[in-house]
Scaffold this active site. Structure first.
Site, PDB file in Angstrom:
ATOM      1  N   GLY A 144     -92.691  33.732 117.025  1.00  0.00           N
ATOM      2  CA  GLY A 144     -94.135  33.915 117.183  1.00  0.00           C
ATOM      3  C   GLY A 144     -94.592  34.966 116.193  1.00  0.00           C
ATOM      4  O   GLY A 144     -93.761  35.703 115.648  1.00  0.00           O
ATOM      5  N   GLY A 186     -93.097  38.934 105.398  1.00  0.00           N
ATOM      6  CA  GLY A 186     -93.953  40.065 105.773  1.00  0.00           C
ATOM      7  C   GLY A 186     -93.666  40.522 107.184  1.00  0.00           C
ATOM      8  O   GLY A 186     -93.521  41.708 107.456  1.00  0.00           O
ATOM      9  N   SER A 223     -87.267  34.758 114.732  1.00  0.00           N
ATOM     10  CA  SER A 223     -88.660  35.034 115.054  1.00  0.00           C
ATOM     11  C   SER A 223     -89.259  33.789 115.700  1.00  0.00           C
ATOM     12  O   SER A 223     -89.082  32.680 115.205  1.00  0.00           O
ATOM     13  CB  SER A 223     -89.395  35.410 113.765  1.00  0.00           C
ATOM     14  OG  SER A 223     -90.777  35.292 113.957  1.00  0.00           O
ATOM     15  N   GLU A 251     -92.013  32.262 103.980  1.00  0.00           N
ATOM     16  CA  GLU A 251     -90.996  32.146 105.032  1.00  0.00           C
ATOM     17  C   GLU A 251     -91.257  33.090 106.191  1.00  0.00           C
ATOM     18  O   GLU A 251     -90.561  33.020 107.206  1.00  0.00           O
ATOM     19  CB  GLU A 251     -89.593  32.439 104.460  1.00  0.00           C
ATOM     20  CG  GLU A 251     -89.126  31.501 103.365  1.00  0.00           C
ATOM     21  CD  GLU A 251     -89.447  32.042 101.991  1.00  0.00           C
ATOM     22  OE1 GLU A 251     -90.212  33.027 101.889  1.00  0.00           O
ATOM     23  OE2 GLU A 251     -88.943  31.479 100.993  1.00  0.00           O
ATOM     24  N   GLY A 252     -92.203  34.004 106.011  1.00  0.00           N
ATOM     25  CA  GLY A 252     -92.444  35.003 107.060  1.00  0.00           C
ATOM     26  C   GLY A 252     -91.767  36.328 106.727  1.00  0.00           C
ATOM     27  O   GLY A 252     -91.433  37.102 107.621  1.00  0.00           O
ATOM     28  N   GLN A 278     -92.493  35.358  97.176  1.00  0.00           N
ATOM     29  CA  GLN A 278     -92.059  33.994  96.855  1.00  0.00           C
ATOM     30  C   GLN A 278     -90.640  33.747  97.406  1.00  0.00           C
ATOM     31  O   GLN A 278     -90.242  34.448  98.325  1.00  0.00           O
ATOM     32  CB  GLN A 278     -92.143  33.718  95.346  1.00  0.00           C
ATOM     33  CG  GLN A 278     -93.563  33.683  94.787  1.00  0.00           C
ATOM     34  CD  GLN A 278     -94.126  35.044  94.457  1.00  0.00           C
ATOM     35  OE1 GLN A 278     -93.470  35.855  93.868  1.00  0.00           O
ATOM     36  NE2 GLN A 278     -95.353  35.306  94.852  1.00  0.00           N
ATOM     37  N   HIS A 298     -98.699  38.078 102.305  1.00  0.00           N
ATOM     38  CA  HIS A 298     -97.811  38.495 103.392  1.00  0.00           C
ATOM     39  C   HIS A 298     -98.639  38.874 104.614  1.00  0.00           C
ATOM     40  O   HIS A 298     -99.545  39.692 104.517  1.00  0.00           O
ATOM     41  CB  HIS A 298     -96.926  39.658 102.941  1.00  0.00           C
ATOM     42  CG  HIS A 298     -95.933  39.250 101.889  1.00  0.00           C
ATOM     43  ND1 HIS A 298     -95.090  40.129 101.260  1.00  0.00           N
ATOM     44  CD2 HIS A 298     -95.648  38.044 101.369  1.00  0.00           C
ATOM     45  CE1 HIS A 298     -94.334  39.477 100.402  1.00  0.00           C
ATOM     46  NE2 HIS A 298     -94.661  38.207 100.441  1.00  0.00           N
ATOM     47  N   ASN A 332    -100.207  36.719  93.799  1.00  0.00           N
ATOM     48  CA  ASN A 332     -99.961  35.314  94.175  1.00  0.00           C
ATOM     49  C   ASN A 332     -99.348  35.267  95.572  1.00  0.00           C
ATOM     50  O   ASN A 332     -99.418  34.252  96.256  1.00  0.00           O
ATOM     51  CB  ASN A 332     -99.049  34.608  93.159  1.00  0.00           C
ATOM     52  CG  ASN A 332     -97.798  35.401  92.799  1.00  0.00           C
ATOM     53  OD1 ASN A 332     -97.675  36.572  93.118  1.00  0.00           O
ATOM     54  ND2 ASN A 332     -96.867  34.751  92.123  1.00  0.00           N
ATOM     55  N   ALA A 333     -98.730  36.371  95.995  1.00  0.00           N
ATOM     56  CA  ALA A 333     -98.096  36.435  97.311  1.00  0.00           C
ATOM     57  C   ALA A 333     -99.151  36.627  98.397  1.00  0.00           C
ATOM     58  O   ALA A 333    -100.249  37.118  98.142  1.00  0.00           O
ATOM     59  CB  ALA A 333     -97.123  37.601  97.350  1.00  0.00           C
ATOM     60  N   GLY A 350    -105.539  29.290 100.502  1.00  0.00           N
ATOM     61  CA  GLY A 350    -106.073  28.451 101.574  1.00  0.00           C
ATOM     62  C   GLY A 350    -105.635  26.989 101.487  1.00  0.00           C
ATOM     63  O   GLY A 350    -106.061  26.167 102.296  1.00  0.00           O
TER      64      GLY A 350
HETATM   65  P1  IMP Z   1     -97.885  31.227  90.382  1.00  0.00           P
HETATM   66  O1  IMP Z   1     -96.887  32.157  90.975  1.00  0.00           O
HETATM   67  O2  IMP Z   1     -99.297  31.517  90.801  1.00  0.00           O
HETATM   68  O3  IMP Z   1     -97.730  31.101  88.899  1.00  0.00           O
HETATM   69  O4  IMP Z   1     -97.592  29.763  90.974  1.00  0.00           O
HETATM   70  C1  IMP Z   1     -96.408  29.036  90.672  1.00  0.00           C
HETATM   71  C2  IMP Z   1     -95.915  28.277  91.883  1.00  0.00           C
HETATM   72  O5  IMP Z   1     -95.447  29.195  92.865  1.00  0.00           O
HETATM   73  C3  IMP Z   1     -96.972  27.434  92.583  1.00  0.00           C
HETATM   74  O6  IMP Z   1     -96.344  26.295  93.134  1.00  0.00           O
HETATM   75  C4  IMP Z   1     -97.444  28.336  93.708  1.00  0.00           C
HETATM   76  O7  IMP Z   1     -97.993  27.628  94.787  1.00  0.00           O
HETATM   77  C5  IMP Z   1     -96.143  29.001  94.093  1.00  0.00           C
HETATM   78  N1  IMP Z   1     -96.307  30.324  94.706  1.00  0.00           N
HETATM   79  C6  IMP Z   1     -96.591  31.494  94.093  1.00  0.00           C
HETATM   80  N2  IMP Z   1     -96.643  32.495  94.960  1.00  0.00           N
HETATM   81  C7  IMP Z   1     -96.371  31.970  96.166  1.00  0.00           C
HETATM   82  C8  IMP Z   1     -96.231  32.525  97.476  1.00  0.00           C
HETATM   83  O8  IMP Z   1     -96.365  33.720  97.704  1.00  0.00           O
HETATM   84  N3  IMP Z   1     -95.943  31.646  98.471  1.00  0.00           N
HETATM   85  C9  IMP Z   1     -95.763  30.324  98.244  1.00  0.00           C
HETATM   86  N4  IMP Z   1     -95.858  29.765  97.042  1.00  0.00           N
HETATM   87  C10 IMP Z   1     -96.161  30.584  96.010  1.00  0.00           C
HETATM   88 MG    MG Z   2     -97.127  33.799 101.799  1.00  0.00          MG
END
Ligand code: IMP
Ligand code: MG
Length: 417
Positions: A408, A16, A406, A13-14, A218, A40, A37-38, A296
């Site tokens: 930009g 960061g 925000s 969502e932005g 997330q 930012h 997984n994040a 990506g």
């Molecule tokens: P995991 O967190 O890698 O186990 O992924 C589980 C789900 O959460 C998947 O659909 C990912 O694409 C999503 N997900 C995890 N972290 C992010 C994030 O930071 N941004 C967007 N989607 C996320």
């Molecule tokens: Mg992100």
């Protein structure tokens, strides 16, 4: 003063950028959930920082904390610390002894489960799910254990046979104990200096009237309980869970800022009621650079979903909203926003608890005239009237005031309302 910044949609969502914007007035910035997984992104002038595990406050040399509820990939953390040091940043870092360590077998298991499953979640394959599963099963390795060689060796030795068996069942070879130790022991040595009791540290800081910012990763719809289960992450991105993670009384949380894009995106599988396909989705994806910071992957695109935002506002208890990427909608003739769902002849105003029901919901839209967002604005008065009407509708539908807009990637492209 304790403030939480949390995602109100599917992540990305932005947050960061919003955390960076607020960080100039903060003393401490804390990551409380998830791991690498994040992704930012913080843009300052011509410099772009991309963080996966470090709190975004590091850009402004704030005290940075990784709380107990975070899953730490030590290799990624060390590389982010080194990258920041190279660019001359002087932040203080505290890592809670209770935080979980992402091990090589977690990453392999995440990948194996995804590739063998018929119902793919679309995870980031960073080992997040298997790591949190080990925490719940009490077979995880915590930061305080990881940085003590003797305990780390014992823990690893005890758990590895089970991980080997599990990986073998997917036809994957588990790395040997020696290989894992050769990689992880030097990382532990580098990270030991940051060990702390973040709960105690934050309690002291708050007593001294310090300003503490909790940086969510997330978003609401990826919450392990309240999200679109099983298409969710394995941690809890909602505000109330943040308190449990940092080890601070829930009574102390004063501000809860929900961050939402002016439209909606999702990476990975799962229901997405307002999803768009075709040219319009491509236009927004390209204009908003909607490709995952971590993997990506091209993000799925949709209109803003106020049913989701309303539910997120209620469950989190947002004291205010921050709307991001309003500029991305510039140039569209019409902008739609979903304010209710149609389900089996009924009108729903909240996200249903059952994901299989959500998957059958159809969006009910309100259409707005399009708008052009100027590149620079001094105040909210500079916003075109159509954009103001759009924002007012969001506030009304969610019963929450918008305090930040925000428009930009730059820190300066932010309006306070
Ligand atoms: P995991 O967190 O890698 O186990 O992924 C589980 C789900 O959460 C998947 O659909 C990912 O694409 C999503 N997900 C995890 N972290 C992010 C994030 O930071 N941004 C967007 N989607 C996320
Ligand atoms: Mg992100």
């Amino acid at each position: 003063m304790l403030t939480a910044v949390v995602g109100a949609q599917f992540g990305d969502e932005g947050k960061g950028k919003i955390v960076d914007f607020l960080a100039s007035k903060a003393d401490v910035v804390v990551r409380f959930n998830g791991g690498n997984n994040a992704g930012h992104t913080v843009v300052v002038g011509d410099k772009t920082y991309k963080f996966h595990i470090m709190p975004s406050g590091a850009v402004q040399n704030k005290v940075c904390c990784l709380a107990s509820g975070v899953a730490i990939n030590p290799e990624v953390l060390v590389s982010e610390i080194e990258m920041l040091k190279k660019t001359g940043k002087r932040f203080k870092l505290l890592i809670d002894s209770r935080a979980q360590i992402i091990m090589p077998y977690h990453i392999l298991l995440d990948g194996a489960k995804e590739s063998k499953s018929k119902n793919k979640i679309g995870t980031t394959k960073r080992g997040i799910g298997p790591c949190y599963a080990d925490r719940a099963a009490r077979t995880g390795i915590r930061f305080g254990e990881f940085v003590r060689e003797k305990i780390f060796r014992e823990k690893l030795h005890a758990v590895l046979p089970f991980k080997r068996k599990e990986l073998n069942s997917y036809g994957i070879r588990c790395p040997s104990e020696r290989t894992i130790l050769a990689k992880y022991l030097p990382l532990a040595k580098k990270l030991k200096q940051y060990e702390a009791d973040v709960s105690l540290f934050l309690q002291k800081a708050l007593k001294q009237q310090k300003r503490v910012l909790l940086e969510g990763a997330q978003g609401f719809c990826l919450d392990n309980d309240f999200g679109t289960y099983p298409y969710v992450t394995s941690s809890r991105p909602i505000a109330s869970a943040a308190l449990a993670s940092i080890g601070i009384s829930a009574r102390l949380l004063e501000r809860i800022i929900g961050v939402a894009k002016a439209y909606c995106t999702r990476v990975g599988s799962g229901p997405f009621v307002t999803e768009l396909k075709g040219k319009l989705a491509d236009f927004i994806r390209e204009k908003g650079k909607e490709y995952g910071t971590t993997t990506g992957r091209a993000r799925r695109i949709g209109w803003l979903d106020l049913v989701m935002l309303r539910t997120a506002a209620r469950v989190n208890g947002f004291t205010e909203l921050a709307i991001t990427k309003l500029d991305v909608l510039s140039g569209l003739k019409k902008v739609k926003v979903c304010y209710a769902y149609r389900f089996k002849g009924k009108t729903l105003k909240e996200v249903p608890a059952n994901t299989f029901e959500l998957a059958k919901c159809k969006p009910i839209y309100r259409e707005f005239e399009g708008f052009e967002i100027p590149e620079r604005m001094r105040s909210v008065e500079d916003l075109p009237k159509e954009a103001k009407a759009y924002l007012r509708f969001i506030e009304k539908q969610c019963s929450t005031q918008i305090r930040l807009v925000s428009y930009g990637p730059e820190r300066t492209q932010t309006l306070r309302i």
